[in-house]
Design a protein around this motif. Structure first.
Motif, PDB file in Angstrom:
ATOM      1  N   GLN A  22      13.860  42.071  62.033  1.00 23.71           N
ATOM      2  CA  GLN A  22      14.973  41.618  61.202  1.00 23.71           C
ATOM      3  C   GLN A  22      15.100  40.378  60.557  1.00 23.71           C
ATOM      4  O   GLN A  22      16.462  40.266  59.719  1.00 23.71           O
ATOM      5  CB  GLN A  22      14.885  39.869  63.069  1.00 23.71           C
ATOM      6  CG  GLN A  22      16.752  39.384  62.620  1.00 23.71           C
ATOM      7  CD  GLN A  22      17.086  38.898  63.845  1.00 23.71           C
ATOM      8  OE1 GLN A  22      16.125  38.512  64.549  1.00 23.71           O
ATOM      9  NE2 GLN A  22      18.177  37.899  64.116  1.00 23.71           N
ATOM     10  N   SER A  23      14.586  39.390  59.840  1.00 25.82           N
ATOM     11  CA  SER A  23      14.247  38.501  58.627  1.00 25.82           C
ATOM     12  C   SER A  23      14.273  39.448  58.071  1.00 25.82           C
ATOM     13  O   SER A  23      14.905  39.618  56.668  1.00 25.82           O
ATOM     14  CB  SER A  23      12.920  37.533  58.483  1.00 25.82           C
ATOM     15  OG  SER A  23      13.474  37.343  57.642  1.00 25.82           O
ATOM     16  N   GLU A  69      18.055  41.271  57.407  1.00 28.38           N
ATOM     17  CA  GLU A  69      18.680  39.944  57.061  1.00 28.38           C
ATOM     18  C   GLU A  69      18.928  39.507  55.628  1.00 28.38           C
ATOM     19  O   GLU A  69      19.547  39.784  54.191  1.00 28.38           O
ATOM     20  CB  GLU A  69      19.161  38.861  57.462  1.00 28.38           C
ATOM     21  CG  GLU A  69      19.386  38.604  59.166  1.00 28.38           C
ATOM     22  CD  GLU A  69      18.653  37.090  59.793  1.00 28.38           C
ATOM     23  OE1 GLU A  69      18.042  36.492  59.268  1.00 28.38           O
ATOM     24  OE2 GLU A  69      19.231  36.895  61.511  1.00 28.38           O
ATOM     25  N   THR A 117      19.989  42.330  52.730  1.00 28.97           N
ATOM     26  CA  THR A 117      21.607  42.343  53.000  1.00 28.97           C
ATOM     27  C   THR A 117      22.538  41.539  51.779  1.00 28.97           C
ATOM     28  O   THR A 117      22.912  41.628  51.487  1.00 28.97           O
ATOM     29  CB  THR A 117      22.243  41.989  54.583  1.00 28.97           C
ATOM     30  OG1 THR A 117      22.010  43.375  55.994  1.00 28.97           O
ATOM     31  CG2 THR A 117      23.976  42.024  54.497  1.00 28.97           C
ATOM     32  N   SER A 118      21.766  40.424  51.804  1.00 32.04           N
ATOM     33  CA  SER A 118      22.068  38.954  51.308  1.00 32.04           C
ATOM     34  C   SER A 118      21.731  39.116  50.047  1.00 32.04           C
ATOM     35  O   SER A 118      22.244  38.607  49.233  1.00 32.04           O
ATOM     36  CB  SER A 118      20.619  37.906  51.216  1.00 32.04           C
ATOM     37  OG  SER A 118      21.206  36.666  50.484  1.00 32.04           O
TER      38      SER A 118
END
Length: 374
Positions: free
Chosen positions: A341-342, A345, A348-349
């Motif tokens: 998940q990290s 994220e 995307t960032s």
């Protein structure tokens, strides 16, 4: 009275004795399963012979006696010691949910909104500081190895150059060709009302040489390459490979970041040049098909009206955009904490930050160059 636990029905009452502790929990649980149906609500309960009691036994007793008997426990069992009575009441309250923490007071909407705005501003400030620090670290590492050819990672550089540059040529050329055709078509549609369709050539050339060529390429690289950099380094971080690199006495910045930065510094200007050519070819196709402007005339108008400085303005932005895209992609990869998940994220960032920075800097550069007459 101490001893093995006992549960007996004598006459109209239920007599409970012995030790009700965790050591006898399994036995008590099995014996209680058959007694619940026989324990009518009006049947009396005798706890005078109750021995040792802990929270496990108290939970079984509370479950057996029920809420009504627990409410009148002081009357039903007057001889019950105070400490056991308190234990049973505390366990009953906890099982009934009375021991839950009270809900936090509801905050007003303006306060919550201001708090979120403040948190966002603080996060943006911390992100900016982290980016500036990582840029400084990358520049210092670049300065340390530029004069030491033995420390250059040529193999890694060539591999990333192929992934970031050569493999991106088709998508960059196709996208800018189509955008060039669209710009030429829109320009022809508007300028035809004024009898100035020839200026469609100027419109396409100005837009792609100064803005669209480098901007579209940088946005594509932000979505394609920055995300790849983040995912690659983030996966290594999750698998503890970066810790292994440090254990071997190697620098992760020199080993992982610099080859990617140098590859994008080389690839993005080349892709920008291809994007400029493809966009103007797309405009030339529309001009030839819709405006009866032949390719020879198209080239002649380009030579007459378009100065070299417009090309230099566009191509000069490419290295800056390339450096920032690569640095942001690598920095977000190092921020991965270890989970899938990290990784998602941070990927995307990195894309969002890269696109935002590219568009922001392009707008600032356009305003500055307009003011200085370029």
């Amino acid at each position: 009275m101490s001893g093995p636990p006992s549960i007996e029905i004598r006459g109209s009452g239920l007599h409970i004795g012995g030790d009700w502790t965790l050591a006898h929990y399994g036995e008590l649980r099995r014996r209680l399963a058959g007694l619940r149906e026989e324990l009518a609500p009006g049947r009396a309960v005798d706890l005078d012979e109750l021995g040792s009691l802990d929270t496990a036994g108290a939970a079984l007793l509370v479950e057996l006696l029920g809420d009504e008997r627990m409410a009148d426990l002081e009357i039903l069992a007057p001889a019950l010691p105070a400490e056991r009575l308190a234990l049973l009441q505390a366990v009953a309250a906890a099982m009934a949910g009375e021991g839950e923490a009270p809900p936090s007071p509801r905050q007003s909407t303006p306060v919550v909104l201001l708090a979120r705005i403040g948190a966002a501003v603080q996060g943006l400030w911390e992100q900016s500081l982290a980016l500036l620090g990582f840029i400084g670290l990358t520049l210092s590492a670049m300065g340390a190895i530029l004069l030491r050819p033995r420390r250059w990672r040529i193999t890694s550089l060539v591999a990333h150059l192929e992934q970031s540059g050569l493999d991106a040529v088709p998508i960059v050329a196709l996208l800018t060709f189509l955008v060039g055709a669209v710009v030429a078509f829109l320009g022809a549609t508007i300028l035809s009302d004024f009898g100035a369709t020839l200026y469609t050539v100027n419109l396409v050339a100005f837009s792609f040489l100064r803005e669209f060529g480098v901007l579209l390429t940088a946005i594509l690289m932000a979505g394609r390459t920055a995300s790849a950099f983040t995912a690659q380094i983030g996966s290594m971080k999750a698998n503890e490979e970066i810790d292994a690199i440090r254990t071997l006495g190697l620098s992760p910045v020199e080993l992982l970041v610099l080859p990617r930065v140098f590859a994008l510094l080389i690839a993005l200007p080349m892709l920008t040049f291809i994007a400029m050519l493809s966009g103007m070819v797309g405009g030339a196709v529309v001009c030839a098909l819709a405006l009866d402007i032949s390719p020879a005339m198209y080239l002649s108008l380009l030579k007459q009206n378009i100065e070299l400085r417009h090309f230099l303005v566009g191509i000069g932005k490419a290295p800056l955009f390339a450096f920032l895209i690569a640095v942001i992609g690598c920095l977000e990869g190092f921020k991965v904490t270890g989970s899938a998940q990290s990784v998602g994220e941070r990927t995307t960032s990195s894309v969002v930050q890269s696109i935002f920075v590219v568009i922001l800097l392009d707008a600032v550069a356009a305003l500055f160059l307009m003011e200085v007459g370029w």
